[in-house]
Design a protein around this motif. Structure first.
Motif, PDB file in Angstrom:
ATOM      1  N   PHE A  32      -3.803   0.414   4.036  1.00  0.00           N
ATOM      2  CA  PHE A  32      -3.703  -0.400   5.244  1.00  0.00           C
ATOM      3  C   PHE A  32      -4.237   0.394   6.428  1.00  0.00           C
ATOM      4  O   PHE A  32      -4.064   1.608   6.504  1.00  0.00           O
ATOM      5  N   THR A  33      -4.872  -0.308   7.374  1.00  0.00           N
ATOM      6  CA  THR A  33      -5.401   0.313   8.589  1.00  0.00           C
ATOM      7  C   THR A  33      -4.747  -0.330   9.796  1.00  0.00           C
ATOM      8  O   THR A  33      -4.626  -1.556   9.876  1.00  0.00           O
ATOM      9  N   CYS A  34      -4.337   0.507  10.757  1.00  0.00           N
ATOM     10  CA  CYS A  34      -3.770   0.029  12.017  1.00  0.00           C
ATOM     11  C   CYS A  34      -4.776   0.311  13.122  1.00  0.00           C
ATOM     12  O   CYS A  34      -5.051   1.470  13.430  1.00  0.00           O
ATOM     13  N   VAL A  35      -5.316  -0.759  13.710  1.00  0.00           N
ATOM     14  CA  VAL A  35      -6.281  -0.614  14.795  1.00  0.00           C
ATOM     15  C   VAL A  35      -5.603  -0.038  16.032  1.00  0.00           C
ATOM     16  O   VAL A  35      -6.154   0.821  16.720  1.00  0.00           O
ATOM     17  N   THR A  36      -4.377  -0.467  16.318  1.00  0.00           N
ATOM     18  CA  THR A  36      -3.651  -0.004  17.497  1.00  0.00           C
ATOM     19  C   THR A  36      -3.421   1.503  17.449  1.00  0.00           C
ATOM     20  O   THR A  36      -3.631   2.198  18.445  1.00  0.00           O
ATOM     21  N   VAL A  42      -2.005   3.862   6.844  1.00  0.00           N
ATOM     22  CA  VAL A  42      -0.699   3.802   7.498  1.00  0.00           C
ATOM     23  C   VAL A  42       0.340   3.268   6.525  1.00  0.00           C
ATOM     24  O   VAL A  42       0.019   2.608   5.541  1.00  0.00           O
ATOM     25  N   VAL A  43       1.578   3.591   6.812  1.00  0.00           N
ATOM     26  CA  VAL A  43       2.680   3.085   6.006  1.00  0.00           C
ATOM     27  C   VAL A  43       2.991   1.668   6.470  1.00  0.00           C
ATOM     28  O   VAL A  43       3.193   1.423   7.659  1.00  0.00           O
ATOM     29  N   ALA A  44       2.997   0.744   5.534  1.00  0.00           N
ATOM     30  CA  ALA A  44       3.262  -0.655   5.846  1.00  0.00           C
ATOM     31  C   ALA A  44       4.771  -0.908   5.887  1.00  0.00           C
ATOM     32  O   ALA A  44       5.537  -0.290   5.153  1.00  0.00           O
ATOM     33  N   ALA A  45       5.165  -1.817   6.765  1.00  0.00           N
ATOM     34  CA  ALA A  45       6.574  -2.202   6.872  1.00  0.00           C
ATOM     35  C   ALA A  45       6.643  -3.693   7.154  1.00  0.00           C
ATOM     36  O   ALA A  45       5.753  -4.259   7.792  1.00  0.00           O
ATOM     37  N   LEU A  46       7.690  -4.329   6.681  1.00  0.00           N
ATOM     38  CA  LEU A  46       7.886  -5.738   7.009  1.00  0.00           C
ATOM     39  C   LEU A  46       8.446  -5.851   8.413  1.00  0.00           C
ATOM     40  O   LEU A  46       9.339  -5.099   8.802  1.00  0.00           O
ATOM     41  N   VAL A  47       7.916  -6.790   9.182  1.00  0.00           N
ATOM     42  CA  VAL A  47       8.297  -6.989  10.570  1.00  0.00           C
ATOM     43  C   VAL A  47       8.623  -8.472  10.750  1.00  0.00           C
ATOM     44  O   VAL A  47       7.856  -9.332  10.325  1.00  0.00           O
ATOM     45  N   TYR A  48       9.766  -8.758  11.385  1.00  0.00           N
ATOM     46  CA  TYR A  48      10.120 -10.149  11.655  1.00  0.00           C
ATOM     47  C   TYR A  48       9.160 -10.789  12.651  1.00  0.00           C
ATOM     48  O   TYR A  48       8.758 -10.173  13.632  1.00  0.00           O
TER      49      TYR A  48
END
Length: 139
Positions: A32-36, A42-48
């Protein structure tokens, strides 16, 4: 103050976000890539990301709640309520609405909203929740 009367499930209730900043991340073949954060792997996480249908004595509205505020309503993090299945481009979120969401239906909360100019346009359908407080019961 408003009573939670439902959850709009057509857009789901969570997404796969960056564990550092909670912004939506992009799937690569095996990571996974995080543009921010400007990072790959990056480590992925579930977000509400929950759209609540709420009502008071005057009307009904749709309030958009994100991770920490929804966690306050349920006393559970998104990562404990569901799981990411698969990796990379095959990653999926277990999208069934957790049964514990039923606990908030019919409850009244005080919502603080984050309003911007676009909230007052005819095309805008939701108001973003910036803080949630349990309503105090008055005798």
């Amino acid at each position: 103050m408003a009573k939670v009367t439902g959850i709009q499930q057509d857009e789901g209730w969570c997404y796969i976000g960056c564990s550092g900043c909670s912004k939506k991340i992009f799937r690569e073949i095996s990571s996974f890539t995080c543009v921010t954060c400007n990072e790959t792997n990056v480590v992925a996480a579930l977000v509400y990301r929950v759209i609540l249908t709420v009502s008071d004595a005057t009307d009904t509205a749709a309030f958009l709640g994100f991770d920490m505020e929804v966690a306050k309503l349920r006393n559970i993090q998104a990562s404990k309520a569901a799981q990411i299945v698969g990796i990379g481009v095959d990653a999926q979120v277990d999208t069934d609405l957790p049964r514990s969401f039923a606990e908030i239906f019919g409850n009244t909360y005080t919502f603080q909203l984050k309003l911007k100019d676009f909230n007052f346009t005819s095309k805008h359908q939701t108001f973003t929740v910036s803080c949630v407080f349990p309503s105090k019961v008055h005798p």
